[in-house]
Scaffold this active site. Structure first.
Site, PDB file in Angstrom:
ATOM      1  N   HIS A   1      48.339  42.988  43.770  1.00  0.00           N
ATOM      2  CA  HIS A   1      47.107  42.588  44.769  1.00  0.00           C
ATOM      3  C   HIS A   1      47.817  41.923  46.011  1.00  0.00           C
ATOM      4  O   HIS A   1      48.691  41.332  45.975  1.00  0.00           O
ATOM      5  CB  HIS A   1      46.261  41.752  43.882  1.00  0.00           C
TER       6      HIS A   1
ATOM      7  N   TYR B   1      44.641  35.906  38.658  1.00  0.00           N
ATOM      8  CA  TYR B   1      45.781  36.633  38.514  1.00  0.00           C
ATOM      9  C   TYR B   1      46.859  35.693  37.824  1.00  0.00           C
ATOM     10  O   TYR B   1      46.740  34.390  37.704  1.00  0.00           O
ATOM     11  CB  TYR B   1      46.568  36.463  40.150  1.00  0.00           C
TER      12      TYR B   1
ATOM     13  N   HIS C   1      45.836  47.583  42.854  1.00  0.00           N
ATOM     14  CA  HIS C   1      44.473  47.630  42.623  1.00  0.00           C
ATOM     15  C   HIS C   1      43.972  48.851  43.232  1.00  0.00           C
ATOM     16  O   HIS C   1      43.190  49.286  42.540  1.00  0.00           O
ATOM     17  CB  HIS C   1      43.933  46.240  43.474  1.00  0.00           C
TER      18      HIS C   1
ATOM     19  N   LYS D   1      39.282  50.068  46.985  1.00  0.00           N
ATOM     20  CA  LYS D   1      39.771  48.992  48.087  1.00  0.00           C
ATOM     21  C   LYS D   1      40.947  49.273  48.503  1.00  0.00           C
ATOM     22  O   LYS D   1      41.940  50.308  47.983  1.00  0.00           O
ATOM     23  CB  LYS D   1      39.857  47.793  47.003  1.00  0.00           C
TER      24      LYS D   1
ATOM     25  N   CYS E   1      43.448  46.848  48.861  1.00  0.00           N
ATOM     26  CA  CYS E   1      44.431  45.939  48.104  1.00  0.00           C
ATOM     27  C   CYS E   1      45.420  46.961  47.174  1.00  0.00           C
ATOM     28  O   CYS E   1      44.863  47.772  46.585  1.00  0.00           O
ATOM     29  CB  CYS E   1      43.378  45.195  47.302  1.00  0.00           C
TER      30      CYS E   1
END
Ligand SMILES: [Zn+2]
Length: 148
Positions: free
Chosen positions: A10, A43, A119, A125, A127
Site C-alpha cells: 500500500h 497496516y 492493493h 484503487k 494504491c
C-alpha cells in the site's frame, strides 16, 4: 500465528516530499473506526521516506487494509503515493525501494508461499501506485493471483 497467503503493498496516499509517521496513520485509522486495544493502524509495516521500517499492528493480528483479504495477509505501507498535485504516482525514494525489497525478502523467508501483490490487485484503487506484482516477480516463483 495466522496463516499468511498474501503480502499486500500500500501507499499512504500522501504527497511526495511529506513525512508521516505510524502515529499519524494510527490517528487516521482510529477516525475510520479501525482497530482495538489502542492499536488502530491497519497496516503491519510502514516504510518512511528515509527508508526506516516501522511496525504498526502486530503480525499476529488481522490487519485493516484490503477488503476481504485481511484475515490471511500482511499489510505493508510506504509513505507517499501522490505527486505534488495530489495525483497517484510512484513517489518511493531509493531508500524506500531498498527497504521494501529487504522487508519482502525477509517475509518471503518466513512465509515462503505468500504471494506479493498490491492493493490494486484486489480493487480498482491506484494504491500502491506502482506495479508490485511485476516489480517483485523475481521474489515469487508462484504465479500471482488473478485480479478482481
Ligand atoms: Zn491501499
Amino acid at each position: 500465528m495466522r496463516k499468511i497467503t498474501l503480502l499486500i503493498l500500500h501507499c499512504s496516499a500522501t504527497r511526495e516530499g511529506e513525512d508521516y509517521t505510524v502515529e499519524d496513520i494510527d490517528r487516521w485509522h482510529a477516525r475510520r473506526g479501525f482497530g482495538k486495544r489502542g492499536i488502530h493502524i491497519g497496516y503491519h509495516y510502514v516504510v518512511y521516506r528515509d527508508g526506516s521500517l516501522h511496525t504498526g499492528r502486530p503480525l499476529e493480528d488481522e490487519g485493516a487494509h484490503t477488503l476481504h483479504h485481511n484475515a490471511h495477509s500482511i499489510g505493508i505501507c510506504y509513505i507517499g503515493g501522490l505527486d505534488r498535485n495530489g495525483r497517484p504516482a510512484d513517489t518511493r525514494t531509493p531508500a524506500q525501494k531498498a527497504a521494501l525489497l529487504q522487508l519482502l525478502s525477509d517475509l518471503k523467508k518466513r512465509f515462503p508461499h505468500a504471494i506479493i501483490c498490491g492493493h490494486n490487485t484486489f480493487s480498482d484503487k491506484d494504491c500502491p501506485c506502482f506495479d508490485a506484482v511485476g516489480e517483485y516477480r523475481r521474489l515469487q516463483p508462484d504465479p500471482p493471483p488473478a485480479g478482481g
